[in-house]
Structure formats: structure tokens, C-alpha cells
Design a protein around this motif. Structure first.
Motif, PDB file in Angstrom:
ATOM      1  N   PRO A 210      14.623 -32.257  16.002  1.00  0.00           N
ATOM      2  CA  PRO A 210      15.432 -33.189  15.223  1.00  0.00           C
ATOM      3  C   PRO A 210      15.471 -32.773  13.750  1.00  0.00           C
ATOM      4  O   PRO A 210      14.496 -32.291  13.198  1.00  0.00           O
ATOM      5  N   THR A 211      16.630 -32.937  13.142  1.00  0.00           N
ATOM      6  CA  THR A 211      16.781 -32.681  11.718  1.00  0.00           C
ATOM      7  C   THR A 211      16.527 -33.987  10.985  1.00  0.00           C
ATOM      8  O   THR A 211      17.180 -34.995  11.242  1.00  0.00           O
ATOM      9  N   VAL A 212      15.565 -33.978  10.067  1.00  0.00           N
ATOM     10  CA  VAL A 212      15.175 -35.194   9.354  1.00  0.00           C
ATOM     11  C   VAL A 212      15.665 -35.088   7.919  1.00  0.00           C
ATOM     12  O   VAL A 212      15.478 -34.069   7.259  1.00  0.00           O
ATOM     13  N   ASN A 213      16.275 -36.173   7.424  1.00  0.00           N
ATOM     14  CA  ASN A 213      16.728 -36.161   6.036  1.00  0.00           C
ATOM     15  C   ASN A 213      15.593 -36.571   5.104  1.00  0.00           C
ATOM     16  O   ASN A 213      14.463 -36.792   5.527  1.00  0.00           O
ATOM     17  N   ARG A 214      15.880 -36.686   3.814  1.00  0.00           N
ATOM     18  CA  ARG A 214      14.828 -36.974   2.829  1.00  0.00           C
ATOM     19  C   ARG A 214      14.236 -38.363   2.973  1.00  0.00           C
ATOM     20  O   ARG A 214      13.099 -38.601   2.580  1.00  0.00           O
ATOM     21  N   ALA A 215      14.993 -39.286   3.509  1.00  0.00           N
ATOM     22  CA  ALA A 215      14.493 -40.647   3.685  1.00  0.00           C
ATOM     23  C   ALA A 215      13.594 -40.767   4.905  1.00  0.00           C
ATOM     24  O   ALA A 215      12.978 -41.798   5.131  1.00  0.00           O
ATOM     25  N   GLY A 216      13.508 -39.712   5.703  1.00  0.00           N
ATOM     26  CA  GLY A 216      12.641 -39.718   6.872  1.00  0.00           C
ATOM     27  C   GLY A 216      13.341 -40.129   8.149  1.00  0.00           C
ATOM     28  O   GLY A 216      12.695 -40.342   9.165  1.00  0.00           O
TER      29      GLY A 216
ATOM     30  N   ARG B 269       6.989 -22.222  20.976  1.00  0.00           N
ATOM     31  CA  ARG B 269       6.065 -22.806  20.013  1.00  0.00           C
ATOM     32  C   ARG B 269       6.784 -23.562  18.907  1.00  0.00           C
ATOM     33  O   ARG B 269       6.214 -24.431  18.271  1.00  0.00           O
ATOM     34  N   LYS B 270       8.031 -23.253  18.688  1.00  0.00           N
ATOM     35  CA  LYS B 270       8.790 -23.909  17.625  1.00  0.00           C
ATOM     36  C   LYS B 270       9.127 -25.353  17.994  1.00  0.00           C
ATOM     37  O   LYS B 270       8.982 -26.262  17.195  1.00  0.00           O
ATOM     38  N   CYS B 271       9.601 -25.564  19.219  1.00  0.00           N
ATOM     39  CA  CYS B 271      10.014 -26.912  19.634  1.00  0.00           C
ATOM     40  C   CYS B 271       9.036 -27.544  20.626  1.00  0.00           C
ATOM     41  O   CYS B 271       9.304 -28.621  21.152  1.00  0.00           O
ATOM     42  N   ASP B 272       7.937 -26.886  20.930  1.00  0.00           N
ATOM     43  CA  ASP B 272       6.921 -27.355  21.883  1.00  0.00           C
ATOM     44  C   ASP B 272       7.489 -27.604  23.275  1.00  0.00           C
ATOM     45  O   ASP B 272       7.079 -28.519  23.984  1.00  0.00           O
ATOM     46  N   GLY B 273       8.484 -26.796  23.660  1.00  0.00           N
ATOM     47  CA  GLY B 273       9.048 -26.890  24.992  1.00  0.00           C
ATOM     48  C   GLY B 273      10.098 -27.967  25.161  1.00  0.00           C
ATOM     49  O   GLY B 273      10.613 -28.169  26.251  1.00  0.00           O
ATOM     50  N   ALA B 274      10.458 -28.671  24.087  1.00  0.00           N
ATOM     51  CA  ALA B 274      11.457 -29.738  24.191  1.00  0.00           C
ATOM     52  C   ALA B 274      12.872 -29.177  24.235  1.00  0.00           C
ATOM     53  O   ALA B 274      13.775 -29.809  24.766  1.00  0.00           O
ATOM     54  N   GLY B 275      13.091 -28.024  23.649  1.00  0.00           N
ATOM     55  CA  GLY B 275      14.411 -27.419  23.626  1.00  0.00           C
ATOM     56  C   GLY B 275      15.243 -27.845  22.443  1.00  0.00           C
ATOM     57  O   GLY B 275      16.330 -27.332  22.240  1.00  0.00           O
ATOM     58  N   ALA B 276      14.757 -28.813  21.667  1.00  0.00           N
ATOM     59  CA  ALA B 276      15.512 -29.284  20.509  1.00  0.00           C
ATOM     60  C   ALA B 276      14.555 -29.740  19.423  1.00  0.00           C
ATOM     61  O   ALA B 276      13.441 -30.180  19.700  1.00  0.00           O
TER      62      ALA B 276
END
Length: 80
Positions: A37-43, A28-35
Motif C-alpha cells: 500500500p502507498t501511504v500518504n503523509r497523513a498516514g 521480501r519486499k511485500c512479504d508474499g502479499a503481492g502488493a
């Protein structure tokens, strides 16, 4: 009261069959993608790291199957 008990038992039986047929569910955390992405403050995407919950697999063991495996382990340890 009898109908409610029968419905609860039917739901429990259906979940047991689901856990037997398909012991793994999507994370449920990654919706089955396995990864995730880490997003910074600028998006913008900074890094793509494996999901910590499923360890990059995209699948997790269902709660009912985990309980079943644990009860089998206790039974096996008690009958030795």
C-alpha cells in the motif's frame, strides 16, 4: 579445518535440495502479499499497487535456482 569444510559442504547441499524442492521463495519486499500500500503523509492508505520486485505474484525465484538455470542455459548453448 576439515570440520568447517564439511559443514560448508553440508549447508551447500541442504540449500541445493531446498532450491530443487521449492524453487520459489516469498518476496521480501511485500512479504508474499503481492502488493504494497502507498501511504500518504497523513498516514492514510492512498493506493494499493502490485509489488515491483515480484510483479504482484508474491513469490520470487531463489538465487540458487537462478544460478542453476543460468548454468544450464550456458551449457545448452555451448553444446549446440
Amino acid at each position: 579445518m576439515l570440520i568447517a569444510s564439511a559443514l560448508i559442504l553440508a549447508a551447500l547441499a541442504a540449500y541445493t535440495l531446498l532450491c530443487m524442492a521449492s524453487p520459489f521463495g516469498t518476496c521480501r519486499k511485500c512479504d508474499g502479499a503481492g502488493a504494497k500500500p502507498t501511504v500518504n503523509r497523513a498516514g492514510k492508505v492512498k493506493k494499493v499497487r502490485p509489488c515491483r520486485r515480484c510483479k504482484g505474484q508474491g513469490k520470487r525465484l531463489r538465487v540458487g535456482r537462478r544460478l542453476h538455470n543460468h548454468s544450464r542455459q550456458i551449457h545448452r548453448a555451448g553444446t549446440r
